[in-house]
Design a protein around this motif. Structure first.
Motif, PDB file in Angstrom:
ATOM      1  N   ASN A 117    -114.365 -82.679   8.623  1.00 11.19           N
ATOM      2  CA  ASN A 117    -113.734 -82.427   7.331  1.00 11.19           C
ATOM      3  C   ASN A 117    -114.275 -83.455   6.344  1.00 11.19           C
ATOM      4  OD1 ASN A 117    -111.802 -80.272   7.669  1.00 11.19           O
ATOM      5  ND2 ASN A 117    -110.585 -81.648   8.956  1.00 11.19           N
ATOM      6  N   LYS A 133    -111.981 -76.645   1.148  1.00 11.91           N
ATOM      7  CA  LYS A 133    -111.289 -77.184   2.330  1.00 11.91           C
ATOM      8  C   LYS A 133    -110.728 -78.562   2.022  1.00 11.91           C
ATOM      9  CE  LYS A 133    -109.976 -77.283   6.586  1.00 11.91           C
ATOM     10  NZ  LYS A 133    -110.459 -77.978   7.755  1.00 11.91           N
ATOM     11  N   GLY A 164    -107.299 -79.431   0.324  1.00 13.95           N
ATOM     12  CA  GLY A 164    -106.128 -79.521   1.202  1.00 13.95           C
ATOM     13  C   GLY A 164    -106.107 -80.840   1.949  1.00 13.95           C
ATOM     14  N   ASN A 165    -107.205 -81.185   2.602  1.00 14.42           N
ATOM     15  CA  ASN A 165    -107.233 -82.402   3.441  1.00 14.42           C
ATOM     16  C   ASN A 165    -107.006 -83.674   2.628  1.00 14.42           C
ATOM     17  OD1 ASN A 165    -109.784 -80.718   5.188  1.00 14.42           O
ATOM     18  ND2 ASN A 165    -107.826 -81.263   6.102  1.00 14.42           N
ATOM     19  N   PHE A 194    -103.001 -83.461   1.766  1.00  9.79           N
ATOM     20  CA  PHE A 194    -102.013 -83.314   2.855  1.00  9.79           C
ATOM     21  C   PHE A 194    -102.231 -84.327   3.981  1.00  9.79           C
ATOM     22  CE2 PHE A 194    -101.707 -78.965   1.047  1.00  9.79           C
ATOM     23  CZ  PHE A 194    -100.362 -79.004   0.728  1.00  9.79           C
ATOM     24  N   ASN A 195    -103.485 -84.625   4.308  1.00  7.73           N
ATOM     25  CA  ASN A 195    -103.693 -85.503   5.470  1.00  7.73           C
ATOM     26  C   ASN A 195    -103.141 -86.908   5.236  1.00  7.73           C
ATOM     27  OD1 ASN A 195    -105.122 -83.134   6.062  1.00  7.73           O
ATOM     28  ND2 ASN A 195    -106.492 -84.199   7.439  1.00  7.73           N
ATOM     29  N   MET A 249     -96.751 -79.927   7.120  1.00  4.99           N
ATOM     30  CA  MET A 249     -97.288 -79.233   5.932  1.00  4.99           C
ATOM     31  C   MET A 249     -96.152 -78.587   5.148  1.00  4.99           C
ATOM     32  SD  MET A 249    -100.657 -79.473   6.180  1.00  4.99           S
ATOM     33  CE  MET A 249    -101.417 -78.088   5.366  1.00  4.99           C
ATOM     34  N   HIS A 275     -96.620 -77.712  10.762  1.00  5.18           N
ATOM     35  CA  HIS A 275     -97.768 -78.199  11.528  1.00  5.18           C
ATOM     36  C   HIS A 275     -98.063 -79.634  11.082  1.00  5.18           C
ATOM     37  CE1 HIS A 275    -101.728 -78.256  13.359  1.00  5.18           C
ATOM     38  NE2 HIS A 275    -102.255 -78.581  12.193  1.00  5.18           N
ATOM     39  N   THR A 291    -100.649 -82.536  10.355  1.00  2.38           N
ATOM     40  CA  THR A 291    -102.099 -82.622  10.095  1.00  2.38           C
ATOM     41  C   THR A 291    -102.769 -83.471  11.183  1.00  2.38           C
ATOM     42  OG1 THR A 291    -102.066 -84.670   8.817  1.00  2.38           O
ATOM     43  CG2 THR A 291    -101.693 -82.615   7.592  1.00  2.38           C
ATOM     44  N   SER A 292    -104.083 -83.351  11.246  1.00  5.50           N
ATOM     45  CA  SER A 292    -104.830 -84.122  12.256  1.00  5.50           C
ATOM     46  C   SER A 292    -104.646 -85.622  12.013  1.00  5.50           C
ATOM     47  CB  SER A 292    -106.309 -83.745  12.228  1.00  5.50           C
ATOM     48  OG  SER A 292    -106.816 -83.861  10.918  1.00  5.50           O
TER      49      SER A 292
HETATM   50  C1  LIG Z   1    -103.863 -78.825   8.682  1.00  9.05           C
HETATM   51  C2  LIG Z   1    -104.971 -79.115   7.710  1.00  9.05           C
HETATM   52  C3  LIG Z   1    -105.368 -77.807   7.068  1.00  9.05           C
HETATM   53  C4  LIG Z   1    -104.406 -80.048   6.604  1.00  9.05           C
HETATM   54  O1  LIG Z   1    -105.078 -80.092   5.412  1.00  9.05           O
HETATM   55  C5  LIG Z   1    -106.147 -79.763   8.365  1.00  9.05           C
HETATM   56  O2  LIG Z   1    -107.275 -79.364   8.148  1.00  9.05           O
HETATM   57  C6  LIG Z   1    -106.011 -80.969   9.207  1.00  9.05           C
HETATM   58  O3  LIG Z   1    -104.991 -81.149   9.850  1.00  9.05           O
HETATM   59  O4  LIG Z   1    -106.953 -81.779   9.245  1.00  9.05           O
END
Ligand SMILES: CC(C)(CO)C(=O)C(=O)O
Ligand SMILES: NC(=O)C1=CN([C@@H]2O[C@H](COP(=O)(O)OP(=O)(O)OC[C@H]3O[C@@H](n4cnc5c(N)ncnc54)[C@H](OP(=O)(O)O)[C@@H]3O)[C@@H](O)[C@H]2O)C=CC1
Length: 331
Positions: A102, A205, A208-209, A212-213, A223, A271, A273-274
């Protein structure tokens, strides 16, 4: 065609299992209990699209594998600079390297003829050229992973959603090597479009990361919780808006609105995130590629990006306090 997956974890083992199922010769390079389980039982994939087990060759010694056509890099981006000894036995003169990471890749400003920043090194993800020295620019094929997997237990990959792995050359050519890899991935049941403007996908992509990450690691929220908390959702929107500004200033046009991107993330549900998973597992956080490099690009393109800078400061400190450097002599 011969493929080695270096770092056959959640994403790497999933891709390796899919490629093997599609008829490609695959070698998985892994370690510890996950290596032992895959050796003994194969890779067990549990997926809403149907469970399956694949039995590619599994090893911890790349010298057993030798030269391959493609290395699929499933390591975390923060271990790229140190993977040289594992990579070297796999490289022939024309071996291509496809990284599942990512965020902003080490090759970001490579192959951008006519762009004012062509050839610029992104210091955050390629400090002192240490990654480029290991992963030569000419070998790099970009990959944006729209797929979510976790190692549920050693040897078992839980596939949560998504099968798209967009591929692209740094210079946008629809090359023969991309077409060959794409065909093999499609044969394995994945989607693998070859994109002439992969950087646009990288930003879609990353929107989002980047938000959220780090916010999930700082708040320990899922999330859905971040999307449903008004002030956090507003902060996410601000970080995404700043990221869009940086992407555009760097010459990309991610074709998605902030609201649409947040709604997509909301649908992922409760969920983690990683980055939150890594924090809980006591592992280093993948901060540099996911937010550090975006802040660096803000500086290079003259975008102020205050929210990204503040969150980057906080998540860097969290990474430092949860993974303090090991004192010399204590290793
Ligand atoms: C769940 C998501 C989509 C969060 O942006 C993701 O890509 C991750 O966890 O690294
Ligand atoms: N999982 C996902 O859904 C997604 C992941 N990505 C990206 O893909 C990349 C990989 O992520 P992910 O698959 O989740 O991470 P994982 O931690 O599951 O996979 C990395 C694997 O590499 C192994 N590894 C590390 N060092 C070595 C070594 N020296 N020798 C052999 N194996 C080694 C790790 O072993 P160990 O566990 O023992 O450290 C682990 O199994 C990241 O950049 C991530 O951002 C992108 C989109 C989605």
């Amino acid at each position: 065609m011969k493929v080695a997956v270096l770092g056959a974890g959640a994403i790497g083992a999933y891709v390796g299992a899919a490629l093997h199922r599609g008829g490609t010769e695959v070698h998985l390079i892994a370690r510890r209990a996950h290596l032992a389980a895959m050796r003994e039982h194969g890779v067990r994939v549990l997926s809403p699209r149907g469970d399956f087990t694949a039995h590619p060759h599994v090893t911890d010694d790349p010298a057993e594998v030798g030269e391959v056509d493609f290395v699929f890099l499933g390591l975390k981006a923060n271990s790229y600079a140190s993977c040289g000894p594992l990579l070297a036995p796999l490289l022939g003169p024309d071996t291509a390297v496809v990284a599942a990471q990512n965020g902003i890749p080490w090759w970001y400003f490579h192959g951008l003829e006519g762009h004012p920043l062509e050839g610029q090194r992104v210091e955050t993800v390629d400090p002192g050229g240490s990654v480029t020295a290991v992963l030569e620019l000419r070998r790099a094929i970009g990959c944006v992973v729209y797929c979510s997997t976790v190692v549920e237990e050693p040897g078992v990959i839980r596939h949560l959603e998504g099968t798209r792995f967009s591929l692209g050359e740094p210079d946008g050519e629809i090359s023969a090597r991309c077409k060959v890899l794409s065909a093999a991935m499609i044969a394995g049941g994945l989607k693998a479009p070859v994109e002439p403007r992969l950087r646009d996908d990288i930003w879609i992509k990353l929107m989002g990361n980047v938000a959220f990450n780090p916010l999930s690691a700082l708040t320990r929220a899922t999330m859905a919780q971040m999307c449903e908390h008004d002030d956090t959702r507003a902060l996410v929107a601000t970080m995404m808006t700043e990221t869009l500004e940086i992407a555009r200033a760097a010459g990309s046009e991610p074709g998605v609105s902030v609201e649409k991107r947040i709604d997509g993330a909301w649908r992922v549900g409760h969920h983690k995130t990683s980055m939150l998973q890594d924090l809980e597992a006591g592992k280093p956080l993948e901060i540099d590629a996911i937010i550090g490099a975006v802040v660096e690009l803000a500086g290079l393109t003259g975008v102020p990006a205050p929210a990204l800078r503040h969150v980057h400061a906080a998540i860097s400190l969290l990474d430092h306090t949860s993974n303090p450097p090991v004192p010399v002599g204590a290793r």
